[in-house]
Design an enzyme around this catalytic site. Structure first.
Site, mmCIF file in Angstrom:
data_model
loop_
_atom_site.group_PDB
_atom_site.id
_atom_site.type_symbol
_atom_site.label_atom_id
_atom_site.label_comp_id
_atom_site.label_asym_id
_atom_site.label_seq_id
_atom_site.Cartn_x
_atom_site.Cartn_y
_atom_site.Cartn_z
ATOM 1 N N GLY A 73 0.847 -1.183 0.000
ATOM 2 C CA GLY A 73 0.000 0.000 0.000
ATOM 3 C C GLY A 73 0.879 1.227 0.000
ATOM 4 O O GLY A 73 2.068 1.162 0.327
ATOM 5 N N GLY A 74 0.320 2.356 -0.392
ATOM 6 C CA GLY A 74 1.100 3.586 -0.439
ATOM 7 C C GLY A 74 2.355 3.396 -1.264
ATOM 8 O O GLY A 74 2.292 2.950 -2.404
ATOM 9 N N ASP A 75 3.498 3.710 -0.677
ATOM 10 C CA ASP A 75 4.769 3.583 -1.392
ATOM 11 C C ASP A 75 5.605 2.425 -0.845
ATOM 12 O O ASP A 75 6.819 2.439 -0.928
ATOM 13 C CB ASP A 75 5.549 4.899 -1.333
ATOM 14 C CG ASP A 75 5.932 5.299 0.080
ATOM 15 O OD1 ASP A 75 5.387 4.711 1.036
ATOM 16 O OD2 ASP A 75 6.781 6.195 0.236
ATOM 17 N N GLU A 76 4.938 1.408 -0.291
ATOM 18 C CA GLU A 76 5.621 0.250 0.287
ATOM 19 C C GLU A 76 5.394 -0.997 -0.559
ATOM 20 O O GLU A 76 4.256 -1.344 -0.874
ATOM 21 C CB GLU A 76 5.103 -0.013 1.710
ATOM 22 C CG GLU A 76 6.154 0.157 2.727
ATOM 23 C CD GLU A 76 5.655 -0.187 4.124
ATOM 24 O OE1 GLU A 76 6.457 0.038 5.032
ATOM 25 O OE2 GLU A 76 4.528 -0.652 4.316
#
Length: 183
Positions: free
Chosen positions: A104-107
């Site tokens: 999720g996000g930038d992971e």
């Protein structure tokens, strides 16, 4: 056609259509719609399977550095392009030796069957190569944490992720760039 036969076929046909719809929804729920990578749920199933079968497996955690700044400076479309490109680079690096996912996000995460069979430096170089976008180059940078599963007392995915996370944050604290293993 006999009315009784037709009456028994209609519910079966309805259940078949319903089953197909549910199957498609389940598959799409396990894929990130932006990057096409597996989501946490889909990746976890594959990662646990890989860890059970391959004692030389390793878990990687990848976090984009300065992603908020990239989004704020160049816009959300540029941020999405960066996420898609990082996903493609991670997927290409894993190849047939592993599976990549997006938490999720930038992971991002990856599990690979054999740490000795891959070049971690090549991944770091790939994740730091600028991205051509709208007539300019977007700076990309990522911190990578690696946990060789063989170094864990008990080869559990949760422990491997926690160890990779600690290694990733140690890398962020040291240089904000690069990769680090637990070795």
């Amino acid at each position: 056609m006999d009315l009784h036969i037709a009456a028994s076929i209609v519910p079966l046909l309805g259940w078949a259509v319903h089953g197909g719809i549910l199957t498609r929804r389940l598959v799409s729920a396990r894929r990130d719609p932006l990057t096409g990578l597996l989501t946490r749920a889909g990746w976890t199933v594959r990662a646990e399977h890989c860890i059970r079968r391959h004692p030389t497996a390793a878990v990687l955690l990848v976090d984009l550095d300065h992603f908020k700044t990239l989004n704020d400076t160049h816009g959300h479309a540029a941020g999405d392009a960066a996420l898609v490109e990082v996903a493609a680079r991670l997927r290409a690096w894993c190849g047939r030796n592993g599976t990549a996912g997006r938490l999720g996000g930038d992971e991002f995460v990856a599990v690979i069957r054999d740490l000795a069979a891959v070049d971690l430096d090549a991944l770091t170089v790939a994740l730091h190569r600028p991205l051509p976008y709208a007539g300019t180059f977007l700076p990309l940078a990522a911190s990578v944490g690696v946990c060789p599963v063989a170094e864990l007392a008990v080869p559990l995915l949760t422990d491997a992720l926690a160890t990779a996370d600690a290694a990733m944050y140690a890398t962020k604290g040291r240089t904000r760039r690069g990769s680090r293993t637990t070795r």
